[in-house]
Design a protein around this motif. Structure first.
Motif, PDB file in Angstrom:
ATOM      1  N   SER A  50      38.969  45.389  42.297  1.00  0.00           N
ATOM      2  CA  SER A  50      40.110  44.733  41.494  1.00  0.00           C
ATOM      3  C   SER A  50      39.755  44.711  40.229  1.00  0.00           C
ATOM      4  N   ILE A  51      40.892  44.759  39.322  1.00  0.00           N
ATOM      5  CA  ILE A  51      40.654  44.718  38.025  1.00  0.00           C
ATOM      6  C   ILE A  51      41.787  43.796  37.391  1.00  0.00           C
ATOM      7  N   SER A  52      41.585  43.037  36.431  1.00  0.00           N
ATOM      8  CA  SER A  52      42.580  42.217  35.772  1.00  0.00           C
ATOM      9  C   SER A  52      43.443  43.142  34.873  1.00  0.00           C
ATOM     10  N   TRP A  53      44.557  42.444  34.203  1.00  0.00           N
ATOM     11  CA  TRP A  53      45.467  42.997  33.414  1.00  0.00           C
ATOM     12  C   TRP A  53      44.972  43.742  32.223  1.00  0.00           C
ATOM     13  N   SER A  54      43.850  43.000  31.516  1.00  0.00           N
ATOM     14  CA  SER A  54      43.207  43.715  30.327  1.00  0.00           C
ATOM     15  C   SER A  54      42.149  44.697  30.819  1.00  0.00           C
ATOM     16  N   TYR A  59      36.204  42.891  40.174  1.00  0.00           N
ATOM     17  CA  TYR A  59      35.540  42.253  41.383  1.00  0.00           C
ATOM     18  C   TYR A  59      35.182  43.802  42.308  1.00  0.00           C
ATOM     19  N   TYR A  60      34.385  43.437  42.927  1.00  0.00           N
ATOM     20  CA  TYR A  60      33.790  44.575  43.998  1.00  0.00           C
ATOM     21  C   TYR A  60      33.362  43.939  45.455  1.00  0.00           C
ATOM     22  N   ARG A  67      28.102  51.660  43.708  1.00  0.00           N
ATOM     23  CA  ARG A  67      28.513  53.041  43.735  1.00  0.00           C
ATOM     24  C   ARG A  67      29.800  53.424  43.039  1.00  0.00           C
ATOM     25  N   PHE A  68      30.946  52.456  43.414  1.00  0.00           N
ATOM     26  CA  PHE A  68      32.260  52.524  43.106  1.00  0.00           C
ATOM     27  C   PHE A  68      32.428  51.726  41.753  1.00  0.00           C
ATOM     28  N   THR A  69      33.288  52.315  40.777  1.00  0.00           N
ATOM     29  CA  THR A  69      33.643  51.780  39.622  1.00  0.00           C
ATOM     30  C   THR A  69      35.308  51.919  39.509  1.00  0.00           C
ATOM     31  N   ILE A  70      35.919  50.558  39.245  1.00  0.00           N
ATOM     32  CA  ILE A  70      37.471  50.494  38.983  1.00  0.00           C
ATOM     33  C   ILE A  70      37.586  50.488  37.531  1.00  0.00           C
ATOM     34  N   TYR A  80      42.169  53.865  37.958  1.00  0.00           N
ATOM     35  CA  TYR A  80      41.218  54.923  38.610  1.00  0.00           C
ATOM     36  C   TYR A  80      40.149  54.179  39.457  1.00  0.00           C
ATOM     37  N   LEU A  81      39.734  54.607  40.374  1.00  0.00           N
ATOM     38  CA  LEU A  81      38.525  54.403  41.339  1.00  0.00           C
ATOM     39  C   LEU A  81      37.601  55.495  41.409  1.00  0.00           C
TER      40      LEU A  81
END
Length: 127
Positions: A50-54, A59-60, A67-70, A80-81
Protein backbone atom coordinates in the motif's frame (compact mmCIF):
# COMPACT_ATOMS: atom_id res chain seq x y z
CA UNK A 1 -16.37 7.98 -12.40
CA UNK A 2 -13.33 6.23 -10.96
CA UNK A 3 -11.68 3.66 -13.20
CA UNK A 4 -8.61 1.52 -12.52
CA UNK A 5 -6.91 -0.62 -15.17
CA UNK A 6 -4.14 -3.05 -14.27
CA UNK A 7 -1.61 -4.36 -16.76
CA UNK A 8 1.74 -6.13 -16.89
CA UNK A 9 0.87 -9.61 -15.67
CA UNK A 10 2.20 -12.72 -17.32
CA UNK A 11 3.89 -16.09 -16.97
CA UNK A 12 7.42 -16.21 -15.53
CA UNK A 13 9.69 -18.73 -13.89
CA UNK A 14 10.65 -18.62 -10.23
CA UNK A 15 13.36 -16.06 -9.55
CA UNK A 16 12.36 -13.75 -12.38
CA UNK A 17 10.72 -10.33 -12.19
CA UNK A 18 7.60 -8.50 -13.36
CA UNK A 19 6.35 -4.95 -13.01
CA UNK A 20 2.61 -4.28 -12.80
CA UNK A 21 0.97 -0.96 -13.63
CA UNK A 22 -2.34 0.54 -12.53
CA UNK A 23 -3.73 3.49 -14.49
CA UNK A 24 -6.23 5.60 -12.55
CA UNK A 25 -8.82 7.97 -14.01
CA UNK A 26 -11.73 9.90 -12.54
CA UNK A 27 -9.86 11.23 -9.48
CA UNK A 28 -8.49 14.75 -9.28
CA UNK A 29 -5.38 16.07 -7.54
CA UNK A 30 -4.26 12.53 -6.75
CA UNK A 31 -6.21 12.67 -3.50
CA UNK A 32 -6.23 8.95 -2.89
CA UNK A 33 -4.23 6.15 -1.34
CA UNK A 34 -3.58 3.01 -3.39
CA UNK A 35 -3.00 -0.62 -2.55
CA UNK A 36 -2.20 -3.80 -4.42
CA UNK A 37 -4.08 -6.94 -3.37
CA UNK A 38 -3.87 -10.46 -4.73
CA UNK A 39 -6.19 -13.44 -4.79
CA UNK A 40 -5.55 -17.04 -5.78
CA UNK A 41 -8.44 -19.35 -6.76
CA UNK A 42 -10.32 -20.52 -3.69
CA UNK A 43 -8.47 -18.14 -1.38
CA UNK A 44 -9.33 -14.80 0.15
CA UNK A 45 -8.02 -11.51 -1.16
CA UNK A 46 -4.87 -10.45 0.69
CA UNK A 47 -2.91 -7.21 0.95
CA UNK A 48 0.37 -7.06 -0.94
CA UNK A 49 1.48 -3.43 -0.61
CA UNK A 50 0.00 0.00 0.00
CA UNK A 51 1.11 3.57 -0.62
CA UNK A 52 -0.15 6.91 0.66
CA UNK A 53 -1.33 9.91 -1.35
CA UNK A 54 2.11 11.52 -1.55
CA UNK A 55 4.03 8.26 -1.82
CA UNK A 56 5.84 9.05 1.42
CA UNK A 57 4.33 6.20 3.42
CA UNK A 58 4.22 2.55 2.37
CA UNK A 59 3.17 -0.79 3.80
CA UNK A 60 4.20 -4.30 2.73
CA UNK A 61 2.93 -7.72 3.64
CA UNK A 62 5.57 -9.81 5.39
CA UNK A 63 5.58 -12.32 2.54
CA UNK A 64 6.83 -9.74 0.00
CA UNK A 65 9.10 -7.49 2.07
CA UNK A 66 12.48 -7.12 0.41
CA UNK A 67 11.17 -8.47 -2.91
CA UNK A 68 8.35 -6.13 -4.00
CA UNK A 69 8.32 -2.34 -4.29
CA UNK A 70 5.24 -0.14 -4.65
CA UNK A 71 5.55 3.32 -6.18
CA UNK A 72 3.41 5.96 -7.85
CA UNK A 73 3.83 8.66 -10.47
CA UNK A 74 1.10 11.16 -9.69
CA UNK A 75 1.81 13.20 -12.83
CA UNK A 76 0.92 10.11 -14.88
CA UNK A 77 -1.85 8.89 -12.54
CA UNK A 78 -0.12 5.53 -12.51
CA UNK A 79 0.87 3.15 -9.71
CA UNK A 80 3.48 0.41 -10.05
CA UNK A 81 4.33 -2.82 -8.31
CA UNK A 82 7.84 -4.07 -9.02
CA UNK A 83 8.05 -7.75 -8.19
CA UNK A 84 11.49 -9.35 -7.93
CA UNK A 85 12.59 -12.87 -7.05
CA UNK A 86 9.13 -14.21 -7.77
CA UNK A 87 8.04 -17.46 -6.14
CA UNK A 88 5.29 -19.93 -7.10
CA UNK A 89 3.35 -18.78 -4.03
CA UNK A 90 3.07 -15.34 -5.66
CA UNK A 91 0.77 -16.79 -8.33
CA UNK A 92 -2.55 -14.93 -8.17
CA UNK A 93 -4.71 -12.29 -9.77
CA UNK A 94 -3.37 -8.91 -8.71
CA UNK A 95 -5.75 -5.99 -8.16
CA UNK A 96 -5.16 -2.33 -7.49
CA UNK A 97 -7.60 -0.37 -5.37
CA UNK A 98 -8.06 3.24 -4.29
CA UNK A 99 -9.34 4.97 -1.18
CA UNK A 100 -10.22 8.67 -1.17
CA UNK A 101 -8.13 10.46 1.46
CA UNK A 102 -8.90 14.14 0.84
CA UNK A 103 -5.18 14.93 1.00
CA UNK A 104 -4.53 12.92 4.16
CA UNK A 105 -1.19 11.15 3.77
CA UNK A 106 -2.16 7.88 5.42
CA UNK A 107 -1.61 4.29 4.30
CA UNK A 108 -4.42 1.72 4.44
CA UNK A 109 -4.16 -2.05 4.15
CA UNK A 110 -7.59 -3.52 4.87
CA UNK A 111 -9.64 -4.49 1.83
CA UNK A 112 -12.90 -2.98 3.06
CA UNK A 113 -11.24 0.44 3.35
CA UNK A 114 -11.00 0.69 -0.44
CA UNK A 115 -13.91 1.81 -2.58
CA UNK A 116 -12.74 1.32 -6.18
CA UNK A 117 -11.09 -1.74 -7.72
CA UNK A 118 -9.55 -2.66 -11.03
CA UNK A 119 -10.33 -5.76 -13.07
CA UNK A 120 -7.13 -7.56 -12.09
CA UNK A 121 -4.14 -8.94 -13.95
CA UNK A 122 -2.93 -12.54 -13.77
CA UNK A 123 0.55 -13.36 -12.50
CA UNK A 124 1.69 -16.96 -12.82
CA UNK A 125 5.05 -18.14 -11.48
CA UNK A 126 6.21 -21.62 -12.44
CA UNK A 127 8.77 -23.66 -10.53
Amino acid sequence: QVQLVESGGGLVQAGESLTLSCAVSGLTFNSYAVAWFRQAPGKERDIVASISWSGGNTYYADSVKGRFTISRDNAKNTIYLQMNTLKPEDTAVYYCATKITYFSDTVYYTANDFGSWGQGTQVTVSS
